[in-house]
Design a protein around this motif. Structure first.
Motif, PDB file in Angstrom:
ATOM      1  N   ALA A 159      68.636   1.465   4.140  1.00 14.20           N
ATOM      2  CA  ALA A 159      68.377   0.481   5.189  1.00 14.20           C
ATOM      3  C   ALA A 159      67.888  -0.781   4.508  1.00 14.20           C
ATOM      4  O   ALA A 159      67.350  -0.728   3.392  1.00 14.20           O
ATOM      5  N   PRO A 160      68.086  -1.942   5.129  1.00 17.27           N
ATOM      6  CA  PRO A 160      67.605  -3.174   4.502  1.00 17.27           C
ATOM      7  C   PRO A 160      66.104  -3.103   4.230  1.00 17.27           C
ATOM      8  O   PRO A 160      65.350  -2.511   5.008  1.00 17.27           O
ATOM      9  N   ASP A 161      65.680  -3.723   3.127  1.00 16.51           N
ATOM     10  CA  ASP A 161      64.278  -3.681   2.733  1.00 16.51           C
ATOM     11  C   ASP A 161      63.858  -5.061   2.257  1.00 16.51           C
ATOM     12  O   ASP A 161      64.057  -5.431   1.100  1.00 16.51           O
ATOM     13  N   SER A 162      63.243  -5.837   3.160  1.00 15.50           N
ATOM     14  CA  SER A 162      62.852  -7.195   2.822  1.00 15.50           C
ATOM     15  C   SER A 162      61.720  -7.233   1.805  1.00 15.50           C
ATOM     16  O   SER A 162      61.444  -8.274   1.215  1.00 15.50           O
ATOM     17  N   ALA A 163      61.056  -6.087   1.608  1.00 10.64           N
ATOM     18  CA  ALA A 163      59.928  -6.017   0.675  1.00 10.64           C
ATOM     19  C   ALA A 163      60.327  -5.491  -0.695  1.00 10.64           C
ATOM     20  O   ALA A 163      59.456  -5.257  -1.531  1.00 10.64           O
ATOM     21  N   LEU A 164      61.618  -5.328  -0.949  1.00 10.78           N
ATOM     22  CA  LEU A 164      62.033  -4.655  -2.184  1.00 10.78           C
ATOM     23  C   LEU A 164      61.512  -5.372  -3.432  1.00 10.78           C
ATOM     24  O   LEU A 164      60.964  -4.728  -4.336  1.00 10.78           O
ATOM     25  N   PRO A 442      53.282  -8.300   2.897  1.00 10.93           N
ATOM     26  CA  PRO A 442      52.884  -7.797   4.212  1.00 10.93           C
ATOM     27  C   PRO A 442      53.492  -6.449   4.573  1.00 10.93           C
ATOM     28  O   PRO A 442      53.085  -5.848   5.578  1.00 10.93           O
ATOM     29  N   ASP A 443      54.446  -5.977   3.784  1.00 16.57           N
ATOM     30  CA  ASP A 443      55.036  -4.658   4.068  1.00 16.57           C
ATOM     31  C   ASP A 443      53.996  -3.551   3.987  1.00 16.57           C
ATOM     32  O   ASP A 443      54.239  -2.432   4.436  1.00 16.57           O
ATOM     33  N   VAL A 444      52.817  -3.852   3.445  1.00 22.36           N
ATOM     34  CA  VAL A 444      51.728  -2.869   3.444  1.00 22.36           C
ATOM     35  C   VAL A 444      51.413  -2.422   4.866  1.00 22.36           C
ATOM     36  O   VAL A 444      50.961  -1.285   5.092  1.00 22.36           O
ATOM     37  N   LEU A 445      51.678  -3.278   5.847  1.00 24.53           N
ATOM     38  CA  LEU A 445      51.433  -2.905   7.246  1.00 24.53           C
ATOM     39  C   LEU A 445      52.305  -1.731   7.665  1.00 24.53           C
ATOM     40  O   LEU A 445      51.871  -0.853   8.425  1.00 24.53           O
ATOM     41  N   ARG A 446      53.543  -1.712   7.165  1.00 22.49           N
ATOM     42  CA  ARG A 446      54.431  -0.579   7.483  1.00 22.49           C
ATOM     43  C   ARG A 446      53.912   0.698   6.832  1.00 22.49           C
ATOM     44  O   ARG A 446      53.920   1.772   7.442  1.00 22.49           O
ATOM     45  N   LEU A 473      54.979  -0.781  17.938  1.00 25.30           N
ATOM     46  CA  LEU A 473      54.598  -1.268  16.610  1.00 25.30           C
ATOM     47  C   LEU A 473      55.613  -0.810  15.568  1.00 25.30           C
ATOM     48  O   LEU A 473      56.010  -1.592  14.693  1.00 25.30           O
ATOM     49  N   ASP A 474      56.049   0.442  15.656  1.00 29.83           N
ATOM     50  CA  ASP A 474      57.071   0.942  14.727  1.00 29.83           C
ATOM     51  C   ASP A 474      58.315   0.060  14.761  1.00 29.83           C
ATOM     52  O   ASP A 474      58.879  -0.281  13.717  1.00 29.83           O
ATOM     53  N   ALA A 475      58.737  -0.313  15.981  1.00 23.44           N
ATOM     54  CA  ALA A 475      59.952  -1.116  16.126  1.00 23.44           C
ATOM     55  C   ALA A 475      59.782  -2.489  15.482  1.00 23.44           C
ATOM     56  O   ALA A 475      60.694  -2.999  14.816  1.00 23.44           O
ATOM     57  N   ILE A 476      58.590  -3.101  15.648  1.00 24.88           N
ATOM     58  CA  ILE A 476      58.322  -4.413  15.048  1.00 24.88           C
ATOM     59  C   ILE A 476      58.345  -4.311  13.525  1.00 24.88           C
ATOM     60  O   ILE A 476      58.952  -5.136  12.831  1.00 24.88           O
ATOM     61  N   LEU A 477      57.688  -3.275  12.990  1.00 31.83           N
ATOM     62  CA  LEU A 477      57.620  -3.104  11.543  1.00 31.83           C
ATOM     63  C   LEU A 477      58.989  -2.790  10.961  1.00 31.83           C
ATOM     64  O   LEU A 477      59.327  -3.256   9.858  1.00 31.83           O
ATOM     65  N   ASP A 478      59.790  -1.999  11.668  1.00 26.33           N
ATOM     66  CA  ASP A 478      61.145  -1.699  11.206  1.00 26.33           C
ATOM     67  C   ASP A 478      61.996  -2.963  11.165  1.00 26.33           C
ATOM     68  O   ASP A 478      62.765  -3.187  10.218  1.00 26.33           O
ATOM     69  N   GLN A 479      61.847  -3.796  12.199  1.00 23.48           N
ATOM     70  CA  GLN A 479      62.622  -5.035  12.249  1.00 23.48           C
ATOM     71  C   GLN A 479      62.194  -5.990  11.135  1.00 23.48           C
ATOM     72  O   GLN A 479      63.030  -6.630  10.492  1.00 23.48           O
ATOM     73  N   ALA A 480      60.890  -6.071  10.892  1.00 17.38           N
ATOM     74  CA  ALA A 480      60.391  -6.935   9.814  1.00 17.38           C
ATOM     75  C   ALA A 480      60.899  -6.470   8.458  1.00 17.38           C
ATOM     76  O   ALA A 480      61.228  -7.285   7.585  1.00 17.38           O
ATOM     77  N   SER A 481      60.970  -5.168   8.279  1.00 20.04           N
ATOM     78  CA  SER A 481      61.458  -4.615   7.021  1.00 20.04           C
ATOM     79  C   SER A 481      62.940  -4.883   6.831  1.00 20.04           C
ATOM     80  O   SER A 481      63.417  -4.987   5.696  1.00 20.04           O
ATOM     81  N   ALA A 482      63.667  -5.020   7.937  1.00 15.28           N
ATOM     82  CA  ALA A 482      65.123  -5.156   7.851  1.00 15.28           C
ATOM     83  C   ALA A 482      65.590  -6.596   7.721  1.00 15.28           C
ATOM     84  O   ALA A 482      66.719  -6.838   7.297  1.00 15.28           O
TER      85      ALA A 482
END
Length: 541
Positions: A159-164, A442-446, A473-482
């Motif tokens: 899955a996309p990972d903006s924090a990679l 900020p991916d630490v939030l996930r 919250l899960d949905a927001i964090l998943d979207q931010a990660s993607a």
């Protein structure tokens, strides 16, 4: 309180103990304070393994910065910089990442740094037998590693990972020799092999690790001010748990750098004109905070959580105990994170409102001053890791304990060593906990607040201590990660932080304190990634 009663030493006795410790320091190791040797005294827990892939705590990051390097770095503004990788490119859908490696680089055992080595490292992190936590969570979305040629490696993501890139800049994902890894965990834990400016020479448990300069060093990171090897020849990395002893050793010239100094010693150093430099390098990721376990009584009731937050009143303690070296936070994220969002309005102290909330939740005041409900006391078990919480922080917790008692909470502070602390968390034998977590970005939030974080990593560690299970919250964090769009990512993380704060599962306190005192050496700096010190530029005075 601790079940072990400790005899209080007089100031004269403490001075004698410090003198003995200094004597031991001056004779420790094989180098006997050579002029080309920098001595570092750490108060963090001694690692049980020098390979940061195994487990993944901050003491491992501190020391491994000297001998292991990551694929990418990060500067003080938060921008990702080249390091072992010179270039990278993500596909439009975010599912494929191509990295170009520095050409002709070898680890200090002669093994080449190539695509196969990177593949071996990611697989090592993902192998449950490695017992990784921080690194394992950081590379979870890498589904396949393709070696294109020696200097080109391709990651295929699930899955996309903006924090990679942020994840790959950390010490817990630093790249080490695959031949070293192949020796097995026991041997590799003793002396991991990297590309860094120093090499692990020997480890004397409960005393020190000896590091020797890598004369063939050729991969300087963003903080290096020169090409080629470090200026100093050796580092003695000493384990000195007592803060007063570390400070005395610094003042006496027995060591050049100490970490975790007492707030009073920081203030004294800044005011003394003694030539001691103070480096304040807050850790990225989450702030120091108290988290309330919403997965079990009594904090499964939001009214009880809010009551605790309203009565805790940490500000006076932070002001008096930390002598101005720590500032109150109202955000889940560290101040060094550009995306941090604070909401002070949620954390006003109001004991009357707290008492009313507990009344509404059905908790009645008992004759002993502790509230009760259905025969159960309003007990809050609060295990505290004495390896991770400083004396000032433990005193702050005691003040919060007293404040909470005023409205009927029975907060039971349980000082324990690190392994017992992990055990208490794994068994869910806590209602409140302070668990520092360092991660770049900020991916630490996930990691900390997504419901997936309630599932343990292979090491047995789970990150979601608040036991938050919030689908929105899960949905927001998943979207931010993607999303790779920076503006959209920032907005999503702002929404996530607001939702986390409004859950009243988190009492932010202050940035993770990360202070160093330096004397008799120039050029000490910290990484823009996980704020660990690097001595590649250091010159002894």
């Amino acid at each position: 309180m601790s079940p072990h009663h400790r005899r209080q030493l007089t100031p004269l006795a403490l001075a004698a103990v410090a003198a003995l410790a200094l004597s031991a320091c001056s004779s420790a190791g094989t180098n006997h304070q050579q002029s080309d040797t920098l001595v570092y005294a750490t108060g963090d827990a001694e690692p049980s393994c020098l390979d940061p892939h195994v487990g993944g705590n901050y003491p491992q990051a501190l020391i491994s910065t000297q001998y292991l390097e990551p694929l990418v770095g990060r500067d003080s503004s938060g921008k990702i910089q080249p390091w072992l990788a010179t270039e990278w490119q993500a596909s439009d859908d975010g599912l494929t990442w191509d990295f170009t490696l520095q050409d002709g680089v070898t680890f200090t055992d002669g093994t080449p740094l190539d695509a196969a080595a990177v593949k071996a490292n990611i697989e090592h992190l993902q192998d449950p037998n490695t017992q990784s936590s921080t690194g394992y969570l950081a590379v979870q979305k890498i589904a396949e590693i393709e070696t294109i040629d020696d200097t080109h490696v391709r990651f295929h993501l699930s899955a996309p990972d903006s924090a990679l890139l942020e994840s790959l800049s950390q010490q817990w994902t630093a790249i080490q020799s695959p031949a070293g890894i192949a020796r097995g965990m026991e041997q590799n834990c003793q002396a991991p092999i990297g590309t860094g400016p120093f090499i692990v020479e020997s480890w004397t448990p409960q005393q020190q690790v000896d590091l020797v300069r890598n004369d063939d060093y050729r991969t300087p990171g963003p903080e290096a001010d020169h090409e080629g090897p470090a200026h100093i020849e050796r580092i003695e990395w000493r384990f000195i748990p007592d803060a007063a002893t570390r400070n005395a050793a610094l003042a006496a010239g027995e060591v050049q750098v100490i970490d975790n100094p007492l707030p009073a010693d920081i203030v004294a150093a800044e005011q003394s004109g003694s030539g001691i430099e103070h480096i304040d390098a807050p850790r990225p990721g989450a702030v120091n905070r108290i988290e309330l376990n919403s997965g079990q009584a009594p904090f499964d009731d939001v009214r009880v959580r809010e009551a605790f937050i309203r009565v805790a009143d940490p500000n006076p303690g932070i002001s008096s105990l930390f002598k101005g070296v720590a500032s109150r936070s109202y955000s889940p994220l560290a101040s060094v994170e550009p995306t941090a969002v604070a909401d002070k309005s949620l954390f006003g102290t109001d004991p009357a409102a707290a008492a009313k909330l507990l009344d509404e939740a059905g908790w009645e005041m008992g004759s002993d001053g502790v509230r009760e409900k259905n025969g159960a006391k309003l007990t809050v078990r609060f295990p505290v890791s004495t390896n991770q919480s400083t004396a000032a922080e433990q005193s702050l917790f005691e003040q919060i304990q007293a404040n909470a008692a005023a409205v009927g909470f029975d907060v039971v502070i349980e000082p324990v060593d690190l392994s017992s602390w992990y055990g208490a968390l794994a068994a869910h034998e806590y209602e409140a906990v302070s668990a520092p977590y360092t991660k770049v970005g900020p991916d630490v939030l996930r990691i900390l607040y997504h419901s997936d974080g309630t599932i343990p990593a292979p090491s047995g560690y789970f990150a979601n201590n608040a036991q938050l299970k919030d689908p929105e919250l899960d949905a927001i964090l998943d979207q931010a990660s993607a999303t790779l769009d920076e503006a959209e990512r920032t907005k999503l993380y702002a929404d996530a932080q607001q939702r986390i704060l409004e859950s009243f599962t988190v009492l932010p306190l202050y940035d993770q304190q990360n202070h160093f005192l330096v004397k008799g050496v120039e050029g000490v700096t910290t990484l823009g990634t996980v704020a660990t010190p690097t001595f590649v530029n250091a010159r002894l005075g």
